[in-house]
Design a protein around this motif. Structure first.
Motif, short mmCIF file in Angstrom:
data_model
loop_
_atom_site.label_atom_id
_atom_site.label_comp_id
_atom_site.label_asym_id
_atom_site.label_seq_id
_atom_site.Cartn_x
_atom_site.Cartn_y
_atom_site.Cartn_z
N GLN A 19 -9.42 -0.06 -2.18
CA GLN A 19 -8.24 -0.59 -2.84
C GLN A 19 -7.73 0.42 -3.86
N TRP B 282 0.35 3.56 5.96
CA TRP B 282 -0.51 2.65 5.20
C TRP B 282 -1.88 2.64 5.88
N TYR C 100 1.21 3.17 -1.02
CA TYR C 100 -0.22 2.84 -1.14
C TYR C 100 -0.87 3.66 -2.25
N SER D 265 6.27 -2.82 -1.08
CA SER D 265 6.07 -1.39 -0.97
C SER D 265 7.31 -0.62 -0.55
N GLN E 190 -3.04 -2.24 -6.89
CA GLN E 190 -2.80 -3.51 -6.21
C GLN E 190 -2.65 -3.33 -4.70
N ALA E 191 -2.74 -2.11 -4.25
CA ALA E 191 -2.58 -1.83 -2.82
C ALA E 191 -3.91 -2.00 -2.11
N GLN E 192 -3.94 -2.91 -1.16
CA GLN E 192 -5.14 -3.17 -0.39
C GLN E 192 -5.00 -2.61 1.01
N GLU F 205 1.01 0.21 -5.02
CA GLU F 205 1.92 -0.92 -4.80
C GLU F 205 1.38 -1.81 -3.68
N PRO F 206 1.43 -3.13 -3.83
CA PRO F 206 0.99 -4.01 -2.73
C PRO F 206 1.92 -3.86 -1.53
N SER F 207 1.39 -4.10 -0.34
CA SER F 207 2.18 -3.90 0.88
C SER F 207 3.38 -4.83 0.93
N SER F 208 3.31 -5.97 0.25
CA SER F 208 4.43 -6.91 0.27
C SER F 208 5.60 -6.43 -0.59
N GLN G 201 -2.01 -5.44 6.43
CA GLN G 201 -1.19 -4.73 5.46
C GLN G 201 -0.51 -3.52 6.10
#
Length: 638
Positions: free
Chosen positions: A231, A225, A189, A198, A234-236, A193-196, A241
């Motif tokens: 944000q 996370w 995070y 990570s 790209q990590a939300q 990096e996005p959770s998808s 998530q």
């Protein structure tokens, strides 16, 4: 149509929940970070030396033993030295931590002594971790940290480590020889990096540290996370998530044989006052009240309890449509769809704003909702009104109440034109009078009503100009005893007007009318219900700046959309200049002197008395635009 919009909106909410189904979490996690300060209201680590009660430790261990057999703590003082014996009652291990800081040498010594005592006297303390990212925060140098570790090693046989970011183990491989295992904190995070996607970066960090570990075991001391916050790249943050990351990480860890600890058991509201802010406060598996944020198996939805938010959105949309349904609108289905559709879109946006406030910023108090959400409901009413008036006009739909110009009678009524002035530049007033000399109406007079202008250099040139005209229709009046401001001057003008003048027209001192003005509007008064006819206000100057053009453009929407639509409902707003009034009605009401917006107030009184007020949407004159934004702002405020 409305039912169709509601069904479409419900379908979009259903689609937006966007469930994902990552692998299920294991029945129990290897270890979970535990900080009991989550339960202390108003706790501040910089000022408070809180002591945790044994009762809270027992309550939390009884709760957490359902999901893990191990907890990691970060301090060994403040009552936490009792934790190993309490945890042992529930079959749980404790990875003991010591909070160290060179600015607090006495507390640091106490922390280390307590941590080693806990390790040496409790069989359920399998590891000790001294320091938490102290190199990362530059609290100690590497030699200083090595000295602390070596001293502790001489006092216990329990495996020791220190927790650092992966790159610090790479940069300082000499540290490896002084620990029994390597503790790394790896956060996809914070890396953005996005959770998808990570898990791969964590695996890469693990391999990098493995190259310097010399065969020693590597411990993911913190993986997690946030369920709310800001944000990061790209990590939300978010509940979905967080659940997705931890479930996918646990599955990958089982495949790879990773040893790890999840941060953390409970959200920590006190971190809101630290540099970690809202994000750091929401890494917990549970809320402070002990509520699980997401299911450990099955689908994870983007919007938890989405059906409640969807229901609220649909309710607001239905309310919006009821407001609009009071009256059909000209223009057919296109206009109706625009009006209802805009309301439904606004309702969705409003609910999403509320959801964001509720889920990401912990704004659950009614007072916060009152300050942030309720005003949006009032904004919604404004949008409804603007949409209602704009749609038919923008689509050029034939309006129902467009005034039809009426030819002048053979014996047109007498019109007295009043021009109130106060401290006006004489050249501006003279230019206005010069335009009035070109009026093509056969029967009118002009009365300049100078109100309390004490500087003779301002009003005498106007008087001299009127005298030089030698036109019996033009009159100048000056008084320094008028009360009631502009309204007082206009009422004074009524008393000066001969009784045979049945209509009274008003313009501002800086307004130059076109010759055909009165000829186009006087005919409307053949209808005895008409009490006033208003023309739009227009601004013109040969040398307008771009800012002045923009300010004038803002006025245009009101005069050529709003006023046109208001004419449908007999709801015209009088704005003073370019207005013609029936004298008999005006004398019965009078210009109101209790307000600086005497024109709008008079218009309301005319409408409340049941009179008809018409709007003739033709530009038949122009005034001087505001000289700057400050003048524009002052005028709009008024």
């Amino acid at each position: 149509m409305v039912v169709g919009l509601l069904v479409l909106q419900g379908g979009l909410w259903y689609a937006h929940r966007a469930p994902v189904s990552p692998p299920a979490m294991p029945e129990k996690l290897p270890c979970v970070s535990y900080d009991p300060h989550y339960a202390l209201r108003g706790y501040n680590p910089q000022h408070d030396q809180a002591v945790i009660s044994p009762q809270q430790l027992e309550r939390d261990m009884a709760f957490l033993q359902r999901i893990t057999s191990c907890v990691r703590v970060y301090s060994s003082t403040g009552g936490l030295q009792r934790l190993p014996r309490i945890a042992q009652q529930y079959g749980m291990n404790v990875i003991v931590g010591a909070w160290i800081d060179p600015q607090y040498p006495e507390r640091t010594r106490q922390e280390i002594d307590n941590a080693l005592w806990m390790a040496n006297n409790n069989s359920n303390v399998p590891q000790v971790i001294l320091g938490n990212e102290v190199l990362f925060f530059e609290q100690y140098t590497v030699p200083e940290l090595i000295a602390i570790l070596d001293d502790a090693r001489s006092r216990t046989q329990v495996p020791l480590s220190t927790a650092e970011m992966p790159f610090n183990w790479e940069w300082h491989p000499e540290l490896v020889a002084h620990v029994d295992f390597l503790t790394i904190h790896a956060f996809s995070y914070w890396a953005g990096e996005p959770s998808s996607h990570s898990i791969a970066p964590l695996a890469a960090d693990y391999k990098k540290v493995q190259r310097v570990a010399g065969g020693k075991r590597i411990f993911f001391g913190e993986v997690g996370w946030p369920s709310a916050g800001y944000q990061q790249g790209q990590a939300q943050p978010g509940v979905q998530q967080q659940g997705r990351f931890l479930r996918e990480f646990a599955h990958r860890a089982a495949q790879e044989g990773w040893w790890y600890n999840v941060i953390e058991a409970y959200d920590q509201p006190w971190k809101l006052r630290t540099q970690e802010g809202r994000t750091g406060a929401h890494f917990g598996l549970f809320t402070p009240s002990g509520q699980m944020k997401w299911p450990w198996s099955g689908p994870l939805e983007r919007l938890p309890h989405w059906e409640w938010w969807a229901g609220l959105s649909l309710l607001l949309s239905a309310w919006w449509s009821v407001l609009l349904w009071e009256r059909r609108h000209p223009g057919g289905w296109g206009v109706e769809l625009f009006l209802h559709g805009s309301g439904h879109v606004f309702a969705v946006v409003l609910v999403l704003v509320g959801y964001t406030l509720h889920s990401e910023y912990l704004l659950r108090l009614p007072i916060i909702w009152g300050f942030l959400v309720v005003p949006l409901l009032f904004l919604a009413l404004v949008v409804v009104a603007k949409a209602r008036e704009s749609a038919p006009v923008l689509r050029r739909v034939p309006l129902l109440q467009v005034p039809v110009p009426v030819p002048l009678p053979l014996d047109p009524p007498l019109v007295s034109l009043h021009l109130p002035t106060h401290n006006e530049p004489p050249e501006v007033v003279i230019a206005t009078l010069r335009a009035l000399t070109r009026l093509e109406y056969p029967r009118f007079e002009v009365r300049v009503l100078d109100n309390n202008t004490r500087d003779t250099a301002l009003w005498e040139p106007v008087q001299q100009y009127i005298t030089a005209l030698q036109d019996q229709r033009f009159h100048f009046h000056h008084s320094e005893e008028i009360t009631g401001y502009k309204a007082g001057a206009l009422n004074w003008g009524i008393s000066l007007t001969p009784p045979e003048y049945s209509l009274i027209a008003c313009i501002d001192a800086d307004y130059q009318v076109q010759p055909g003005w009165l000829g186009q509007v006087v005919g409307y008064f053949s209808d005895p219900q008409v009490a006033a006819v208003q023309c739009p206000q227009h601004h013109q100057s040969p040398h307008m700046t771009p800012q002045q053009r923009a300010m004038c453009a803002e006025y245009e929407a009101f005069f050529h959309i709003g006023m046109v639509r208001r004419n449908e409902d007999n709801a015209i707003v009088l704005h003073g200049t370019m207005v013609c009034l029936r004298r008999s009605v005006l004398e019965g009401i009078g210009w109101p002197t209790h307000t600086i917006t005497e024109d709008a107030d008079l218009g309301l009184q005319l409408l409340m008395a049941g009179h008809r007020v018409l709007y003739h949407n033709a530009v038949l004159g122009s005034g001087v635009p505001p000289v700057d934004f400050s003048a524009y702002e002052q005028q709009r405020f008024r």
